[in-house]
Design an enzyme around this catalytic site. Sequence first.
Site, PDB file in Angstrom:
ATOM      1  N   SER A  37      14.845  14.771 -14.920  1.00 62.90           N
ATOM      2  CA  SER A  37      13.615  14.213 -14.013  1.00 62.90           C
ATOM      3  C   SER A  37      12.443  15.087 -14.291  1.00 62.90           C
ATOM      4  O   SER A  37      11.420  14.707 -13.426  1.00 62.90           O
ATOM      5  CB  SER A  37      14.242  14.592 -12.381  1.00 62.90           C
ATOM      6  OG  SER A  37      14.517  15.975 -12.368  1.00 62.90           O
ATOM      7  N   ASN A 124      20.458  22.416  -5.417  1.00 67.95           N
ATOM      8  CA  ASN A 124      20.794  21.202  -4.018  1.00 67.95           C
ATOM      9  C   ASN A 124      19.803  21.811  -3.051  1.00 67.95           C
ATOM     10  O   ASN A 124      19.087  20.927  -2.383  1.00 67.95           O
ATOM     11  CB  ASN A 124      22.076  20.859  -3.764  1.00 67.95           C
ATOM     12  CG  ASN A 124      22.998  20.340  -4.953  1.00 67.95           C
ATOM     13  OD1 ASN A 124      22.594  20.176  -5.977  1.00 67.95           O
ATOM     14  ND2 ASN A 124      24.433  20.271  -4.657  1.00 67.95           N
ATOM     15  N   THR A 169      -8.532 -15.303  18.626  1.00 65.26           N
ATOM     16  CA  THR A 169      -6.960 -15.304  18.401  1.00 65.26           C
ATOM     17  C   THR A 169      -6.539 -16.569  17.773  1.00 65.26           C
ATOM     18  O   THR A 169      -7.354 -17.492  17.701  1.00 65.26           O
ATOM     19  CB  THR A 169      -6.358 -15.344  20.002  1.00 65.26           C
ATOM     20  OG1 THR A 169      -6.811 -16.558  20.534  1.00 65.26           O
ATOM     21  CG2 THR A 169      -6.936 -14.493  21.047  1.00 65.26           C
ATOM     22  N   HIS A 170      -5.361 -16.285  17.212  1.00 65.53           N
ATOM     23  CA  HIS A 170      -5.019 -17.424  16.209  1.00 65.53           C
ATOM     24  C   HIS A 170      -6.051 -17.698  15.019  1.00 65.53           C
ATOM     25  O   HIS A 170      -5.822 -18.906  14.741  1.00 65.53           O
ATOM     26  CB  HIS A 170      -4.719 -18.618  17.056  1.00 65.53           C
ATOM     27  CG  HIS A 170      -3.922 -18.715  18.176  1.00 65.53           C
ATOM     28  ND1 HIS A 170      -2.326 -18.604  18.165  1.00 65.53           N
ATOM     29  CD2 HIS A 170      -4.119 -18.295  19.567  1.00 65.53           C
ATOM     30  CE1 HIS A 170      -1.834 -18.535  19.420  1.00 65.53           C
ATOM     31  NE2 HIS A 170      -3.053 -18.187  20.357  1.00 65.53           N
ATOM     32  N   SER A 291     -17.739 -10.905 -11.346  1.00 67.27           N
ATOM     33  CA  SER A 291     -16.706 -11.775 -12.247  1.00 67.27           C
ATOM     34  C   SER A 291     -17.229 -11.647 -13.492  1.00 67.27           C
ATOM     35  O   SER A 291     -18.282 -11.532 -14.220  1.00 67.27           O
ATOM     36  CB  SER A 291     -16.764 -13.150 -11.717  1.00 67.27           C
ATOM     37  OG  SER A 291     -16.409 -14.056 -12.601  1.00 67.27           O
ATOM     38  N   LYS A 297     -20.739 -14.267  -8.479  1.00 71.12           N
ATOM     39  CA  LYS A 297     -19.694 -13.621  -7.739  1.00 71.12           C
ATOM     40  C   LYS A 297     -19.982 -12.081  -7.566  1.00 71.12           C
ATOM     41  O   LYS A 297     -20.412 -11.421  -8.296  1.00 71.12           O
ATOM     42  CB  LYS A 297     -18.384 -13.802  -8.557  1.00 71.12           C
ATOM     43  CG  LYS A 297     -17.838 -15.077  -8.621  1.00 71.12           C
ATOM     44  CD  LYS A 297     -17.346 -15.393  -7.199  1.00 71.12           C
ATOM     45  CE  LYS A 297     -16.155 -15.043  -6.591  1.00 71.12           C
ATOM     46  NZ  LYS A 297     -14.988 -15.591  -7.425  1.00 71.12           N
ATOM     47  N   ASN A 299     -17.083  -9.560  -5.503  1.00 69.93           N
ATOM     48  CA  ASN A 299     -15.901  -9.679  -5.150  1.00 69.93           C
ATOM     49  C   ASN A 299     -15.355  -8.505  -4.316  1.00 69.93           C
ATOM     50  O   ASN A 299     -15.873  -7.325  -5.019  1.00 69.93           O
ATOM     51  CB  ASN A 299     -14.750  -9.774  -6.604  1.00 69.93           C
ATOM     52  CG  ASN A 299     -14.910 -11.046  -7.083  1.00 69.93           C
ATOM     53  OD1 ASN A 299     -15.307 -12.064  -6.339  1.00 69.93           O
ATOM     54  ND2 ASN A 299     -14.754 -11.179  -8.414  1.00 69.93           N
ATOM     55  N   GLU A 304      -8.996  -5.818  -1.214  1.00 71.59           N
ATOM     56  CA  GLU A 304      -7.716  -6.493  -2.199  1.00 71.59           C
ATOM     57  C   GLU A 304      -6.817  -5.595  -2.625  1.00 71.59           C
ATOM     58  O   GLU A 304      -5.632  -5.857  -2.406  1.00 71.59           O
ATOM     59  CB  GLU A 304      -8.293  -7.487  -3.026  1.00 71.59           C
ATOM     60  CG  GLU A 304      -9.197  -8.750  -2.467  1.00 71.59           C
ATOM     61  CD  GLU A 304      -9.957  -9.576  -3.524  1.00 71.59           C
ATOM     62  OE1 GLU A 304      -9.392 -10.702  -3.771  1.00 71.59           O
ATOM     63  OE2 GLU A 304     -10.685  -9.146  -4.269  1.00 71.59           O
ATOM     64  N   LYS A 339      12.098  11.219  -5.352  1.00 74.36           N
ATOM     65  CA  LYS A 339      10.783  11.767  -5.902  1.00 74.36           C
ATOM     66  C   LYS A 339       9.891  10.748  -5.949  1.00 74.36           C
ATOM     67  O   LYS A 339       8.685  10.892  -5.687  1.00 74.36           O
ATOM     68  CB  LYS A 339      11.210  12.832  -6.907  1.00 74.36           C
ATOM     69  CG  LYS A 339      11.780  14.139  -6.525  1.00 74.36           C
ATOM     70  CD  LYS A 339      12.276  15.044  -7.580  1.00 74.36           C
ATOM     71  CE  LYS A 339      13.440  15.589  -6.759  1.00 74.36           C
ATOM     72  NZ  LYS A 339      14.657  14.605  -6.329  1.00 74.36           N
TER      73      LYS A 339
HETATM   74  N1  ARG Z   1      16.936  17.234 -10.458  1.00 75.26           N
HETATM   75  C1  ARG Z   1      17.601  17.091  -9.225  1.00 75.26           C
HETATM   76  C2  ARG Z   1      17.106  16.336  -8.192  1.00 75.26           C
HETATM   77  O1  ARG Z   1      15.982  15.886  -8.185  1.00 75.26           O
HETATM   78  C3  ARG Z   1      17.883  18.470  -8.654  1.00 75.26           C
HETATM   79  C4  ARG Z   1      19.138  18.755  -8.150  1.00 75.26           C
HETATM   80  C5  ARG Z   1      20.427  18.542  -9.224  1.00 75.26           C
HETATM   81  N2  ARG Z   1      21.674  19.208  -8.378  1.00 75.26           N
HETATM   82  C6  ARG Z   1      22.666  18.816  -9.050  1.00 75.26           C
HETATM   83  N3  ARG Z   1      23.621  19.055  -8.435  1.00 75.26           N
HETATM   84  N4  ARG Z   1      22.667  18.125 -10.240  1.00 75.26           N
HETATM   85  O2  ARG Z   1      17.846  15.787  -7.232  1.00 75.26           O
END
Ligand code: ARG
Length: 479
Positions: A37, A124, A169-170, A291, A297, A299, A304, A339
């Site tokens: 990650s 964790n 409305t509508h 455009s 144009k 825009n 949007e 994440k």
């Molecule tokens: N990169 C992991 C996450 O984003 C960190 C926690 C990993 N924990 C594990 N027991 N592998 O969740």
Amino acid sequence: MTTESSPPGVATSGGQATWSNRFDQGLNPVIERFNASIGFDLALLQEDLDGSVAHARMLGSRGVISAEEAQRLIEGLETIRAEAAAGAFRPGVEAEDVHFAVERRLTELLGALGKKLHTGRSRNDQVGTDVRLWLRRRIDAIDAALVRFERALLAQAERHVDTLIPGYTHLQRAQPLSLAHHLLAYVAMAQRDRERLADVRRRVNICPLGAAALAGTPVPIDRRQTAAELGFEAIYGNSLDAVSDRDFAVEFMAAASLLMVHLSRLAEEVILWASEEFGFIALTDRCATGSSLMPQKKNPDVPELVRGKSGRVFGHLMGLLTMIKGLPLAYNKDFQEDKEALFDGVRTCLDCLEAMAILFEEGLAFRPQRLEAAVHSDYANATDVADYLVARGVPFREAYQLVGGLVKRCALEGRLLAELTLADWQALHPAFDSDIQAAIAPRQVVAARRSEGGTGFAEVRRQLALAQERLEGEADTPQ
Ligand code: ARG
């Protein structure tokens, strides 16, 4: 140990360095990349360092490590912070994630002492702490962006209390409104968004650190010390819940989704208003785009894009719910997927709020003449004709039917109610008098809606003042 140069499928990388001696072989490099990650969670570096500093200090004050060791760990962590600021901390995929990357660098800097940092802690509870610290800060940034956005709407509202706009409305012309009243409706939505985010923030601000992998730890830690140092309001009472709760992420994304719904609805109105058909606003060159083919144009790309981007945030909400729903307790690697959703959701909200604030600050101008012409060109005062009769003793339903027939005839003849003579009115009902035209003039019609929360000018001014007061002293840039 670069993975790029390794032939696919051959286990060559330095995976061994990451885990215990239970592992003989390195990871397949494709899997190493798949598992990592670090490509996105380096965004948590500041929070990871903050959490580790607090953890090291707590280990020192509890005598788990010496005070001097704690001090050196903290200095090492601050060295990494400085290296990152200088662009010199660039861990590769072999570091797996930000937590391992920091620990590895710390061990390079401090030798064996670096390996003591992880005492009484797991990734964790560590990642849960980091994400909460990160999100807490971003909620504050979104709050500031909401304040700026509200102020931009309020500034326009202040200019346009006396400007009329057709109310719909509508998407059919219904009754005329003070333009400020229309804008204040979006201020009310933004205010609810602020309240919702403040409520979510209370549950983001609970500390999981010290839950360790899932069951707590025999190390004599002090969870309250780390939580207090990190500014958390409380700690999780159950270690399993602590490491496997992502409710706060779902709650945030739900609040963010509603925020985006509000921005998207306003964006849609701006797009309509900017069209030739409505012509209620002119886009300034600051926020409009051209455009590549049609030279005439101009825009509305900004609204949007806001309307279009809302879907990403709703998608993240569904993604998070689906990611969590089948997970047994406690931590599962699936959580790593929270994440990118949070990062993108936060980024999208901040970008869209800022763009919409700029749009209302300098990107558009209302066209009072077009608006004035619009409110005088329809039958949006028909209710007020009925109300006029009601005030003179005619039952509402009878008045309603009479006026309905009148509007039908006028529409066929191409006449507006303003064009009727007193004789026309009295032919319809003897209760009509010479004051009828004044009573149904758009400005009078708006002024007459004096009920609390209605569009009457005095009431709109009062609501505007209340909204301005609510924002007094509120920061509109991230602190
Ligand atoms: N990169 C992991 C996450 O984003 C960190 C926690 C990993 N924990 C594990 N027991 N592998 O969740």
